[in-house]
Design a protein around this motif. Sequence first.
Motif, PDB file in Angstrom:
ATOM      1  N   TRP A  60       2.522   8.765   4.865  1.00  0.00           N
ATOM      2  CA  TRP A  60       1.671   8.680   3.685  1.00  0.00           C
ATOM      3  C   TRP A  60       2.389   7.954   2.562  1.00  0.00           C
ATOM      4  CZ3 TRP A  60      -2.813  10.022   5.461  1.00  0.00           C
ATOM      5  CH2 TRP A  60      -2.878  10.967   6.470  1.00  0.00           C
ATOM      6  N   ASP A  61       1.632   7.142   1.831  1.00  0.00           N
ATOM      7  CA  ASP A  61       2.170   6.437   0.668  1.00  0.00           C
ATOM      8  C   ASP A  61       1.255   6.727  -0.503  1.00  0.00           C
ATOM      9  OD1 ASP A  61       3.643   4.825  -0.949  1.00  0.00           O
ATOM     10  OD2 ASP A  61       2.805   2.949  -0.196  1.00  0.00           O
ATOM     11  N   LEU A  62       1.723   7.512  -1.448  1.00  0.00           N
ATOM     12  CA  LEU A  62       0.881   7.958  -2.553  1.00  0.00           C
ATOM     13  C   LEU A  62       1.076   7.145  -3.826  1.00  0.00           C
ATOM     14  CD1 LEU A  62       1.371  11.791  -2.064  1.00  0.00           C
ATOM     15  CD2 LEU A  62      -0.478  10.365  -1.202  1.00  0.00           C
ATOM     16  N   LYS A  65      -1.838   3.582  -5.546  1.00  0.00           N
ATOM     17  CA  LYS A  65      -3.070   3.386  -4.799  1.00  0.00           C
ATOM     18  C   LYS A  65      -4.247   3.258  -5.750  1.00  0.00           C
ATOM     19  CE  LYS A  65      -1.258   3.526  -0.819  1.00  0.00           C
ATOM     20  NZ  LYS A  65      -1.244   2.396   0.061  1.00  0.00           N
ATOM     21  N   LYS A  66      -5.176   2.368  -5.398  1.00  0.00           N
ATOM     22  CA  LYS A  66      -6.383   2.182  -6.178  1.00  0.00           C
ATOM     23  C   LYS A  66      -7.543   2.857  -5.470  1.00  0.00           C
ATOM     24  CE  LYS A  66      -4.769  -2.042  -8.209  1.00  0.00           C
ATOM     25  NZ  LYS A  66      -4.432  -3.380  -7.796  1.00  0.00           N
ATOM     26  N   GLU A  69      -8.581   2.561  -1.529  1.00  0.00           N
ATOM     27  CA  GLU A  69      -7.459   2.240  -0.639  1.00  0.00           C
ATOM     28  C   GLU A  69      -7.049   3.486   0.136  1.00  0.00           C
ATOM     29  OE1 GLU A  69      -5.245  -1.364  -3.054  1.00  0.00           O
ATOM     30  OE2 GLU A  69      -4.327   0.605  -2.991  1.00  0.00           O
ATOM     31  N   THR A  70      -6.626   3.282   1.339  1.00  0.00           N
ATOM     32  CA  THR A  70      -6.208   4.403   2.168  1.00  0.00           C
ATOM     33  C   THR A  70      -4.816   4.880   1.752  1.00  0.00           C
ATOM     34  OG1 THR A  70      -5.814   5.174   4.405  1.00  0.00           O
ATOM     35  CG2 THR A  70      -5.260   2.890   3.951  1.00  0.00           C
ATOM     36  N   LEU A  71      -4.586   6.155   1.916  1.00  0.00           N
ATOM     37  CA  LEU A  71      -3.266   6.724   1.614  1.00  0.00           C
ATOM     38  C   LEU A  71      -2.311   6.597   2.799  1.00  0.00           C
ATOM     39  CD1 LEU A  71      -4.268   9.990  -0.247  1.00  0.00           C
ATOM     40  CD2 LEU A  71      -3.417   7.868  -1.227  1.00  0.00           C
ATOM     41  N   ARG A  73       0.117   5.036   5.304  1.00  0.00           N
ATOM     42  CA  ARG A  73       1.046   3.926   5.192  1.00  0.00           C
ATOM     43  C   ARG A  73       0.752   2.912   6.288  1.00  0.00           C
ATOM     44  NH1 ARG A  73       7.119   4.130   3.463  1.00  0.00           N
ATOM     45  NH2 ARG A  73       6.105   5.552   2.062  1.00  0.00           N
TER      46      ARG A  73
END
Length: 76
Positions: A60-62, A65-66, A69-71, A73
């Motif tokens: 996961w990349d938090l 993010k706009k 967009e998916t969380l 990674r």
Amino acid sequence: MAGGHHNLRHDPAIERWYQMREDIYKNFRFTPYATRRVLIWGLAVPALTLYLLHDQAFKWDLRGKKHGETLKRVQN
């Protein structure tokens, strides 16, 4: 003002309970039941937690993010 200072009545059962709780380490024995609980709560639960954290660590990349967009990674 509010009455006497020595009006508290001590319950002998509660006092015995307090004493037993203070001295629990003196009478502890590793029975099969206690061993099972120590292994589950002392080894299995932390190991499972570590495994789950390690499994999800880089999925996961938090950051930044706009909307939309998916969380998850993206693997390149």
